[in-house]
Design an enzyme around this catalytic site. Structure first.
Site, PDB file in Angstrom:
ATOM      1  N   SER A 148       0.828  -1.199   0.000  1.00 31.27           N
ATOM      2  CA  SER A 148       0.000   0.000   0.000  1.00 31.27           C
ATOM      3  C   SER A 148       0.869   1.258   0.000  1.00 31.27           C
ATOM      4  O   SER A 148       1.686   1.447  -0.873  1.00 31.27           O
ATOM      5  CB  SER A 148      -0.965  -0.033   1.189  1.00 31.27           C
ATOM      6  OG  SER A 148      -1.893   1.011   1.127  1.00 31.27           O
ATOM      7  N   ASP A 301      -0.974   1.042  -4.749  1.00 32.24           N
ATOM      8  CA  ASP A 301      -1.770  -0.067  -5.284  1.00 32.24           C
ATOM      9  C   ASP A 301      -3.178   0.358  -5.675  1.00 32.24           C
ATOM     10  O   ASP A 301      -4.015  -0.462  -6.004  1.00 32.24           O
ATOM     11  CB  ASP A 301      -1.797  -1.247  -4.308  1.00 32.24           C
ATOM     12  CG  ASP A 301      -2.576  -0.953  -3.035  1.00 32.24           C
ATOM     13  OD1 ASP A 301      -2.538   0.203  -2.576  1.00 32.24           O
ATOM     14  OD2 ASP A 301      -3.215  -1.876  -2.507  1.00 32.24           O
ATOM     15  N   ASP A 303      -5.827   1.675  -4.115  1.00 32.44           N
ATOM     16  CA  ASP A 303      -7.073   1.462  -3.373  1.00 32.44           C
ATOM     17  C   ASP A 303      -7.449   2.693  -2.537  1.00 32.44           C
ATOM     18  O   ASP A 303      -8.626   2.923  -2.281  1.00 32.44           O
ATOM     19  CB  ASP A 303      -7.016   0.190  -2.518  1.00 32.44           C
ATOM     20  CG  ASP A 303      -5.892   0.179  -1.495  1.00 32.44           C
ATOM     21  OD1 ASP A 303      -5.115   1.150  -1.428  1.00 32.44           O
ATOM     22  OD2 ASP A 303      -5.775  -0.835  -0.767  1.00 32.44           O
TER      23      ASP A 303
END
Length: 570
Positions: A148, A301, A303
């Site tokens: 992340s 990533d 998100d």
């Protein structure tokens, strides 16, 4: 683990089945006998709220081919025990981090060595695409290699189940028990190339089409009028997000070129985290230069989503995660034909703004609340198939639009944010103005997150002691306000001090404490499940009678938050 046990643990890595390079690096660490050596071997790397995440290197407490190989061997055996007589399928994706592609290949090799069919993305792709592909390809599980927004030295491993959501009980514990029962010599690295299929652009296109179907909700507005600046912060969203916006009709899109190339060093930022204003500075500077309406930034990533918009003075300001969630949820509710849905609901988390409940009540829908992490929102959808999920989010800059993806999805959320602003612009307003109107209507909430970084063995112990102290020396007052309710999610109890009543919490156990004050303030304390941090989430509220009074009320609420932090000596 004491020093003798750490040394014994490390010595196991100086012989077979470990390769020569690993043995050499381990011997060097043993010889150094420094803090890095201690931290590399003093425990096994654990699963947290976002899977397994840690520093790359040799050792049981590090991300490497052996720790991930052992995880994958355990997962493989669990899948074979659970789905007997089936051809098991697993999808794998990875992000821009160092070694992600190589580690993804290791994971694919272990799965295929165990007779499992693998769908492997040939190049880096966003995490939400992995969640989508698990469902679209009928997979039994999915894995994404990512850390992340953590620093460059980190990598990680997240596991998804059949529904496209991350592992939750009971699968998570069962898989972990199996992993812990294995030895490193049990890992089968001898992959079968015939069982590995590389995914193509067709999978990208299917996701983009469904993303537009879910996120393009503003009706007949002129999307070409919205001027957008976008930065991928050197991450994976560059592969899908610009194309998604353009296909949806957003043609005035400006990409921050210096941050458009994937790079695990993240050379232009201190941290690739769109929660931090510094990370979006180059994008904001470009927005001011070209007079853009909105800035969109995503983490590596793809998100998490950061959204910056212009305030009433024309200054570009970064909305916090709670504000973005509130604005997008209200807009989504207003653009959805709620009467056509079956008992619709929205989702949130226990550390996010209570204003989500106010919105739910106003629109006559249910607001379900779970622990931190989108796996719990995905579980809500899975556990309540008779109800229609509209959207939901959490304070840490994550949002999910509909249920076609079962994890936070910065691609579709970015489209929704643009739809929200394009609609406001078509109606002579702005996203910022519409947000303040919501505060007038539902109450003015102000939230702040404070994270204290505590690294290493001593840091982990310090965080543990801080939570013990909060439980054993529970404050009676905070910032001059009585503590009226205490929720302890580790003990699964909710104590109302005014009513002298204690009841059970019907939610999985987690190391979280929440204090509710007499004036409606809410303070949550929680050790991070993915970083060496303890986090304090503060929410305060006041009435707002007119939009013009927002700056004054905002200052009052920020002062109240400062007082709460001071009472915790933060």
């Amino acid at each position: 683990m004491d020093k003798e046990a750490i040394l014994k643990n490390a010595q196991l890595w100086t012989q077979a089945p470990f390769d020569k390079e690993t043995i050499t690096q381990t011997l060097a660490l043993i010889t150094a006998n420094n803090a890095e050596f201690q931290e590399s071997f003093y425990k096994d790397l654990e699963f947290g709220t976002g899977g397994m995440r840690g520093v790359m290197g040799v050792g049981t407490n590090r991300i490497n081919k052996y720790t991930l190989g052992k995880n994958t061997q355990g997962l493989s055996q669990y899948l074979k025990e659970t789905f007997k007589n089936e051809q098991i399928k697993v999808a794998i994706a990875y992000d821009c981090r160092h070694n992600s592609k190589e580690l993804a290949q290791v994971v694919a090799s272990v799965l295929s060595a165990n007779g499992i069919y693998v769908y492997l993305f040939e190049e880096l792709r966003p995490t939400p695409l992995l969640s989508y592909t698990v469902k679209a390809r009928g997979c039994h599980a999915g894995i994404v290699l990512t850390a992340s927004h953590n620093p460059p030295e980190y990598n990680g491993y997240k596991v998804y189940w059949q529904d496209g959501g991350q592992l939750v009980p009971p699968q998570d514990k069962a898989i972990l028990d199996l992993i812990n029962s294995l030895d490193f010599k049990d890992i089968n690295f001898n992959g079968n190339p015939d069982l590995i299929e590389l995914l193509t652009a067709a999978d990208d296109n299917a996701f983009i089409e469904d993303s537009i179907k879910a996120g393009k909700v503003a009706g007949n507005v002129d999307r070409s009028r919205l001027k957008i600046v976008f930065t991928s912060l050197h991450g994976t969203s560059i592969t899908l997000l610009p194309e998604t916006l353009k296909r949806a009709g957003y043609t005035d899109l400006h990409v921050v070129k210096e941050q458009a190339f994937p790079d695990g060093n993240f050379p232009t930022v201190k941290s690739p985290n769109p929660e931090e204003p510094e990370a979006l500075k180059m994008a904001v500077d470009l927005a001011d230069k070209i007079h853009a309406d909105i800035v969109i930034g995503t983490d590596p990533d793809s998100d998490r989503l950061g959204v910056a918009v212009r305030d009433n003075n024309g200054k570009m300001v970064l909305l916090n995660g709670n504000q973005t969630m509130i604005a997008m949820t209200d807009f989504l509710l207003k653009q959805t034909d709620l009467k056509s849905l079956n008992n619709p609901f929205i989702g949130s988390t226990i550390v996010s703004t209570p204003m989500m409940h106010e919105l739910a009540a106003a629109h006559k829908v249910e607001c379900k609340e779970g622990l931190t992490g989108f796996k719990w929102i995905a579980k809500m959808i899975k556990d309540h198939p008779q109800q229609d999920f509209i959207g939901g989010g959490e304070e840490s800059f994550g949002y999910m639009v509909g249920d076609f993806v079962r994890d936070k999805d910065a691609v579709t959320a970015a489209l929704l944010a643009c739809e929200m602003y394009a609609f406001a612009k078509a109606n002579s307003s702005t996203t910022y103005q519409d947000l303040i109107k919501l505060y007038v209507e539902h109450g003015c909430y102000q939230e702040r997150l404070v994270s204290l970084v505590k690294k290493g063995i001593s840091g982990a112990q310090e965080i543990k002691q801080m939570m013990i102290d909060l439980r054993e020396k529970t404050p009676q007052q905070i910032a001059g306000q009585d503590v009226i309710i205490i929720e302890d999610y580790q003990a699964s109890t909710r104590e109302n001090k005014h009513l002298n009543k204690k009841e059970s919490l019907n939610i999985p156990k987690s190391n979280v404490l929440i204090f509710y004050l007499a004036d409606g303030s809410k303070i949550a304390a929680r050790p991070s499940g993915t970083e060496p941090k303890i986090k304090f989430y503060i929410s305060v509220k006041s009435e707002l009678d007119h939009v013009d009074n927002y700056p004054a009320i905002q200052e009052q609420l920020n002062n109240k938050i400062n007082g709460i932090l001071a009472s915790f000596d933060i």
